[in-house]
Design an enzyme around this catalytic site. Sequence first.
Site, short mmCIF file in Angstrom:
data_model
loop_
_atom_site.label_atom_id
_atom_site.label_comp_id
_atom_site.label_asym_id
_atom_site.label_seq_id
_atom_site.Cartn_x
_atom_site.Cartn_y
_atom_site.Cartn_z
N SER A 245 0.83 -1.20 0.00
CA SER A 245 0.00 0.00 0.00
C SER A 245 0.87 1.26 0.00
CB SER A 245 -0.89 0.00 1.25
OG SER A 245 -0.08 0.01 2.40
N THR A 246 0.28 2.34 -0.48
CA THR A 246 0.99 3.63 -0.49
C THR A 246 1.25 4.08 0.95
OG1 THR A 246 0.09 4.18 -2.63
CG2 THR A 246 0.81 6.03 -1.27
N VAL A 248 1.92 2.28 3.69
CA VAL A 248 3.11 1.62 4.23
C VAL A 248 4.35 1.98 3.40
CG1 VAL A 248 4.18 -0.59 4.80
CG2 VAL A 248 1.75 -0.25 5.25
N GLY A 249 4.16 2.14 2.09
CA GLY A 249 5.28 2.51 1.22
C GLY A 249 5.93 3.82 1.66
N GLU A 266 6.54 -0.08 -5.16
CA GLU A 266 5.44 -0.38 -6.10
C GLU A 266 4.17 -0.40 -5.27
OE1 GLU A 266 5.64 -0.38 -9.21
OE2 GLU A 266 7.79 -0.54 -9.52
N CYS A 300 -3.62 -4.33 -7.55
CA CYS A 300 -3.19 -2.93 -7.61
C CYS A 300 -3.63 -2.24 -8.89
CB CYS A 300 -1.68 -2.84 -7.46
SG CYS A 300 -0.80 -3.85 -8.67
P1 NAD Z 1 0.46 -3.54 2.95
O1 NAD Z 1 1.15 -2.27 2.61
O2 NAD Z 1 -0.45 -3.57 4.10
O3 NAD Z 1 1.53 -4.72 3.20
C1 NAD Z 1 2.55 -5.01 2.27
C2 NAD Z 1 3.72 -5.64 2.99
O4 NAD Z 1 4.31 -4.68 3.88
C3 NAD Z 1 3.38 -6.85 3.87
O5 NAD Z 1 4.42 -7.79 3.79
C4 NAD Z 1 3.32 -6.24 5.27
O6 NAD Z 1 3.55 -7.19 6.29
C5 NAD Z 1 4.45 -5.24 5.20
N1 NAD Z 1 4.40 -4.13 6.16
C6 NAD Z 1 3.32 -3.64 6.80
N2 NAD Z 1 3.70 -2.58 7.57
C7 NAD Z 1 5.03 -2.42 7.39
C8 NAD Z 1 6.00 -1.50 7.91
N3 NAD Z 1 5.66 -0.53 8.75
N4 NAD Z 1 7.28 -1.62 7.51
C9 NAD Z 1 7.65 -2.58 6.63
N5 NAD Z 1 6.78 -3.50 6.11
C10 NAD Z 1 5.48 -3.41 6.50
O7 NAD Z 1 -0.26 -3.94 1.59
P2 NAD Z 1 -1.26 -5.13 1.36
O8 NAD Z 1 -2.53 -4.82 2.03
O9 NAD Z 1 -0.59 -6.42 1.64
O10 NAD Z 1 -1.42 -5.05 -0.24
C11 NAD Z 1 -2.36 -4.26 -0.83
C12 NAD Z 1 -1.74 -3.00 -1.38
O11 NAD Z 1 -0.61 -3.32 -2.19
C13 NAD Z 1 -2.69 -2.25 -2.28
O12 NAD Z 1 -2.59 -0.89 -2.02
C14 NAD Z 1 -2.17 -2.58 -3.67
O13 NAD Z 1 -2.52 -1.62 -4.64
C15 NAD Z 1 -0.70 -2.67 -3.44
N6 NAD Z 1 -0.05 -3.49 -4.47
C16 NAD Z 1 0.75 -2.87 -5.38
C17 NAD Z 1 1.35 -3.61 -6.40
C18 NAD Z 1 2.23 -2.95 -7.45
O14 NAD Z 1 2.94 -3.65 -8.17
N7 NAD Z 1 2.20 -1.64 -7.59
C19 NAD Z 1 1.12 -4.99 -6.46
C20 NAD Z 1 0.29 -5.58 -5.50
C21 NAD Z 1 -0.27 -4.82 -4.50
#
Ligand code: NAD
Length: 499
Positions: A245-246, A248-249, A266, A300
């Site tokens: 997700s944006t 967490v990104g 990403e 995504c």
């Molecule tokens: P998320 O951001 O909640 O989690 C992604 C990963 O980050 C997981 O492994 C999670 O455990 C980890 N994480 C959570 N908090 C963290 C922190 N503080 N520090 C480091 N790592 C942490 O995302 P999600 O719910 O698993 O996935 C859905 C999101 O991902 C949507 O927004 C989707 O659009 C996006 N996504 C993007 C792409 C792309 O290629 N652009 C592909 C798939 C999903």
Amino acid sequence: MNESSTIDRQLHTDGILSPSIWDGRVFQGRWTSSEGTVIEVREPATGLTLATVGGSTPKTVVDAVERAARAQPQWQAIAPESRARVMQLAATILESNRDTVIDWIIRETGGVRGKAETELNGTIGELLHSAALFVEPEGHVLHSADPDRLSIARRIPLGVVGVISPWNFPLLLAMRSVAPALALGNAVVLKPDPQTPITGGVVLAQIFAEAGLPEGVLQIVNGGAEVGEALVCAPAVRLITFTGSTRVGRRVGQLAGEHVKKVSLELGGKSPFIVLDDADIEAAASAGAWGSFLHQGQICMAAGRHIVLRGVAQSYLDALRQHAQSLTVGDPFREDVAIGPIINQRQIGRIHELVTSSVADGAELLTGGTHETPYYQPTVLAGVRPGMAAYVHEIFGPVAAVCIAENEEHAIQLANDTEYGLSAAIQTASLDRGLRLARRIRAGMVHINDQTISDLPGIPMGGLGQSGNGSRFGSTTNVDEFTEWQWMTLGGAPTRYPF
Ligand code: NAD
């Protein structure tokens, strides 16, 4: 559940995925008892516990990174052809475990069989593409101020790459970083999402171990935010590739900045799907339904905003509603369905909140809008306007939010009215019109006469705006992401200086 459509499939537990090898353990180059807690993996469709994996702690993350750093120089030193061979073998091993891995993807992610097959095929593609990376040029011969000295720029591995991946396509989205990083001579520490550590972690550990990857070069750590942050901050990690997700990104990018690390983000999307008034409406509705409902909208690149010219809006909405109502919903492991469960209860609540608040603000619910845990009915919202929740936010659920545009200019304005910029699609009978609009859409990927969801190993996958920070996966962009420059000069005799 329709009895006749019930498919009674048993979970394959043999071969590389036999839980007796890894259940309750963590992969530290070999399967080891966990010092942290044990994480239960639940099947979204039934709530059943499928297996457990060993959890990590911030301390064990640092240990894993150090083990990877110790193993990396030897891996870098072996011939690139030998590293490529490991990638090829890993692809073969994955192929020969196809049925087992597909069943695990279905059960762990809640995706339907077609989604799982696509994910597996894409993952094999990533491995084979990575195996071919070593034939890419490694650098440049540069102009030299001294004709007796050679000046070159070459690409070198980064060292240890940290990979943080999401739950929706856990195998593919981990492999698209892990395979090129390894093929180019790096060691990798992978942290899958704690909801999908089997297809996001165990499968990778097992196929690479079988393929002969030297011990230590790949490490897996399991856990949530605390474990992820420890990986970002671990001193020996040179690059973090994050998919998620944006929200967490941003946090990952902030930490990477503080620790002076390269970071590839990403992130989320709100991808526009434009239907012009000369489009084939039935084909457009089919593509629009696929773009919004595939994997329950938990992608995504999902079509986040359908933007339809007023002249064809009613016929498009009628066709889209019919598509939504024709989709079967249920447990994808035990039934032949088009729509599986939502990943967790929290996400169902979020989808429903976005739908109900948009309806309260004036959107019209054409179909769906109901849920019975763990399923959310395919939903079509008409009359979605700027400011409504379904217009603004990434939904990550089976919801098609349809807006009306008065003309092409208005369609472009609605398409670009987002902080994201991942993918976009345009349906039109005129390639000229499609191209004219496509050039003005701010998105990393644009498709004319297709829908928004598409990814292949050989393309530069990535987003603009808040969908990413300019990094790209796939194609030769993998060399840019997973290696760095070194300038080197060489002379046969020592250079002489005035003092
Ligand atoms: P998320 O951001 O909640 O989690 C992604 C990963 O980050 C997981 O492994 C999670 O455990 C980890 N994480 C959570 N908090 C963290 C922190 N503080 N520090 C480091 N790592 C942490 O995302 P999600 O719910 O698993 O996935 C859905 C999101 O991902 C949507 O927004 C989707 O659009 C996006 N996504 C993007 C792409 C792309 O290629 N652009 C592909 C798939 C999903």
